[in-house]
Design an enzyme around this catalytic site. Structure first.
Site, mmCIF file in Angstrom:
data_model
loop_
_atom_site.group_PDB
_atom_site.id
_atom_site.type_symbol
_atom_site.label_atom_id
_atom_site.label_comp_id
_atom_site.label_asym_id
_atom_site.label_seq_id
_atom_site.Cartn_x
_atom_site.Cartn_y
_atom_site.Cartn_z
ATOM 1 N N ASP A 55 21.783 50.297 23.728
ATOM 2 C CA ASP A 55 22.543 49.881 22.561
ATOM 3 C C ASP A 55 23.793 49.303 22.921
ATOM 4 O O ASP A 55 24.720 49.776 23.341
ATOM 5 C CB ASP A 55 22.593 51.071 21.789
ATOM 6 C CG ASP A 55 23.520 50.995 20.428
ATOM 7 O OD1 ASP A 55 23.576 49.602 20.214
ATOM 8 O OD2 ASP A 55 23.885 51.675 19.726
ATOM 9 N N GLU A 224 47.054 53.215 49.548
ATOM 10 C CA GLU A 224 46.189 52.149 49.487
ATOM 11 C C GLU A 224 45.242 52.017 50.461
ATOM 12 O O GLU A 224 45.333 52.728 51.653
ATOM 13 C CB GLU A 224 47.274 50.884 50.124
ATOM 14 C CG GLU A 224 46.786 49.493 50.039
ATOM 15 C CD GLU A 224 47.471 48.401 50.285
ATOM 16 O OE1 GLU A 224 47.238 47.520 51.241
ATOM 17 O OE2 GLU A 224 48.440 48.385 49.742
ATOM 18 N N HIS A 273 47.150 42.753 45.513
ATOM 19 C CA HIS A 273 47.156 41.655 46.200
ATOM 20 C C HIS A 273 45.910 41.252 46.776
ATOM 21 O O HIS A 273 44.702 42.067 47.175
ATOM 22 C CB HIS A 273 47.749 41.871 47.279
ATOM 23 C CG HIS A 273 49.315 42.491 47.362
ATOM 24 N ND1 HIS A 273 49.891 43.000 48.278
ATOM 25 C CD2 HIS A 273 50.202 42.478 46.200
ATOM 26 C CE1 HIS A 273 51.079 43.368 47.794
ATOM 27 N NE2 HIS A 273 51.277 43.156 46.506
ATOM 28 N N ARG A 343 57.332 38.077 51.043
ATOM 29 C CA ARG A 343 56.528 38.991 49.995
ATOM 30 C C ARG A 343 57.148 38.972 48.834
ATOM 31 O O ARG A 343 56.529 39.583 47.801
ATOM 32 C CB ARG A 343 56.453 40.335 50.672
ATOM 33 C CG ARG A 343 55.443 40.263 51.779
ATOM 34 C CD ARG A 343 55.571 41.602 52.698
ATOM 35 N NE ARG A 343 54.843 41.691 53.962
ATOM 36 C CZ ARG A 343 53.770 41.913 54.256
ATOM 37 N NH1 ARG A 343 52.980 42.295 52.868
ATOM 38 N NH2 ARG A 343 53.088 41.874 55.182
#
Length: 474
Positions: A55, A224, A273, A343
């Site tokens: 559905d 990370e 990133h 950065r």
């Protein structure tokens, strides 16, 4: 994941693994996996062509109830045994198809990603687009939240939270990263080493190539885990699997994971990133003799991403919470400039390796709440537009952008300050997404409408707890 598996080979694999259940997964509009499961006998070779019905009106942002019947067709290349099911379960990622026309569903994010890659090939610019996202997230020990007409609150906690240095823990050992002090400490301050390793090893067992993991800057378990780069569609599939593994490994350990960009006030948020490069005929196209050792095509690609960044923000940073991270003067790169090594620029050219194969750009403003199929496709289409129209990215900004004076910053464009502003930018600037019918006017307008009605407006209508601090006694 196996690129060359046939339906028969998938069925043989399932039999060899003793699978009892088949689980069919597909990606919804905002970017979450949905699934439905069947006894394995229901999976035949015909299903890989004919599909299974569901559905579509119950899926966020998709069909109306008057045209709700849809089909999901398994992609045999995505077959794997699901490691988190008690009963042996074969997992397959699916494409979505209209049952009447048998055409791919135009709002299926996987289909949009396929069209982006087809358009790249059609231009002759390149035949492969590699993407490498670096997703950040928080591993928490407790989360509570509720909103209604007369109250609203959230509460998160982590044994690592700096706010718990004075808590009675019988005993409190004190190893809790400071605010903005969580980058690379060894255990015992980094209390999540083993859990992150378990996540990495589980993903490796599923065929993903992992590169590294570490504690991130924020207190309270920010982490990370990085994957090896891969072609766009394959990487979007992998990022969905990555989130699935990370959340389920954490849950098995009694922890919870959030990819919200800004769950903790006054500390770093979670970004994603995204490294990108184009190749043709097995050769990298971003290496050359221009600034930082890149090619002219790479600079034009950067020019396209910078030009359209405010529009694609609606796809790369698609939540209201995204803009709690993208605030000028804090940690996230909001200034639309490029640089090598710097950065604080929103696009960086990494300088780790002199190899031409390693030459790439790193787009630093996205966050992990984005639907990867849509976000990667939007960045690719912006880059292609840059190359096709030879968009000059301007001069690199090699200074620390955060230390620039207001006069120096005056000519540097910035990211939108809210999801509403990003949606307005997308509404005004999306012609580049329509090339090759990759995105359509319907998909763009539906995205804008969905995000405004389901996310922007509900946040605008609700009082914020901190407003009581500021205004209750006025």
């Amino acid at each position: 994941m196996h690129k060359d598996r046939t339906p028969k080979e998938v069925l043989d694999y399932a039999s060899a693994e003793g699978a009892k259940i088949v689980d069919l997964k597909f990606i919804d509009w905002p970017g979450q996996w949905q699934h439905t499961s069947y006894p394995l006998r229901e999976l035949t070779e015909d299903v890989f062509e004919e599909g299974m019905g569901f559905d579509g009106s119950s899926i966020r942002g998709w069909q109306g109830i008057e045209a709700s019947d849809m089909l999901i067709i398994p992609d045999p290349r995505t077959a794997m045994m699901d490691p988190f099911c008690d009963h042996p379960t074969l997992s397959l990622v699916c494409d979505v198809v209209d049952p009447i026309t048998r055409e791919p569903y135009h709002r299926d994010p996987r289909y949009i990603a396929r069209k982006a890659l087809n358009y790249l090939n059609l231009t002759g610019i390149a035949d492969t687009a590699y993407f490498g996202p670096e997703a950040e997230f928080f591993i928490l020990d407790d989360v509570q939240f509720e909103t209604n007409e007369q109250s609203g609150y959230y509460f998160i906690d982590s044994v690592e939270g700096r706010w718990n240095t004075g808590r009675h823990e019988e005993p409190n050992l004190g190893y809790k990263p400071a605010y903005k002090g969580g980058y690379f400490p060894v255990p015992p301050t980094d209390s999540l080493q083993n859990l992150r390793s378990e996540m990495v090893l589980q993903m490796e067992e599923l065929g993903m190539l992992m590169e590294c993991h570490h504690h991130e800057v924020a207190t309270a378990g920010q982490a990370e885990i990085d994957m090896r780069f891969a072609p766009l569609l394959e990487m979007a599939d992998q990022l969905m699997l990555y989130k699935y593994v990370v959340k389920n490994v954490a849950k098995s350990a009694g922890r919870t994971v959030t990819f919200m960009p800004k769950p903790v006030f006054n500390d770093n948020g979670s970004g994603m990133h995204v490294h990108q490069s184009l190749w043709k005929g097995g050769k990298p196209l971003f290496a050359g003799n221009e600034y930082a050792g890149v090619s002219q095509e790479c600079l034009w690609y950067i020019g396209g991403v910078l030009k359209h960044a405010r529009a694609i923000a609606a796809l790369t940073n698609p939540t209201t919470n995204s803009y709690k991270r993208l605030v000028p003067g804090f940690e996230a790169p909001v200034n639309l400039a490029y640089s090598s090594r710097n950065r604080s620029a929103s696009i960086r050219i990494p300088m780790y390796s002199p190899s031409p194969k390693a030459k790439r750009i790193e787009c630093r403003f996205p966050d992990p709440t984005g639907n990867p199929y849509l976000a990667f496709s939007a960045m690719l289409m912006a880059g292609i537009d840059g190359i096709e129209n030879k968009i000059d990215p301007g001069q690199p900004l090699d200074k620390d952008i955060y230390s620039l004076s207001p006069e120096e910053l005056a000519n540097v464009p910035t990211m939108p300050s809210s999801l509403e502003e990003a949606l307005q930018c997308l509404n005004e600037d999306h012609e580049f997404l329509l090339k090759g019918d990759v995105f359509t006017e319907d998909t763009v307008s539906n995205w804008i409408e969905y995000k405004y009605e389901k996310e922007v407006l509900p946040i605008k209508l609700r009082p914020h707890p901190h407003e009581f601090e500021l205004y209750y006694d006025l």
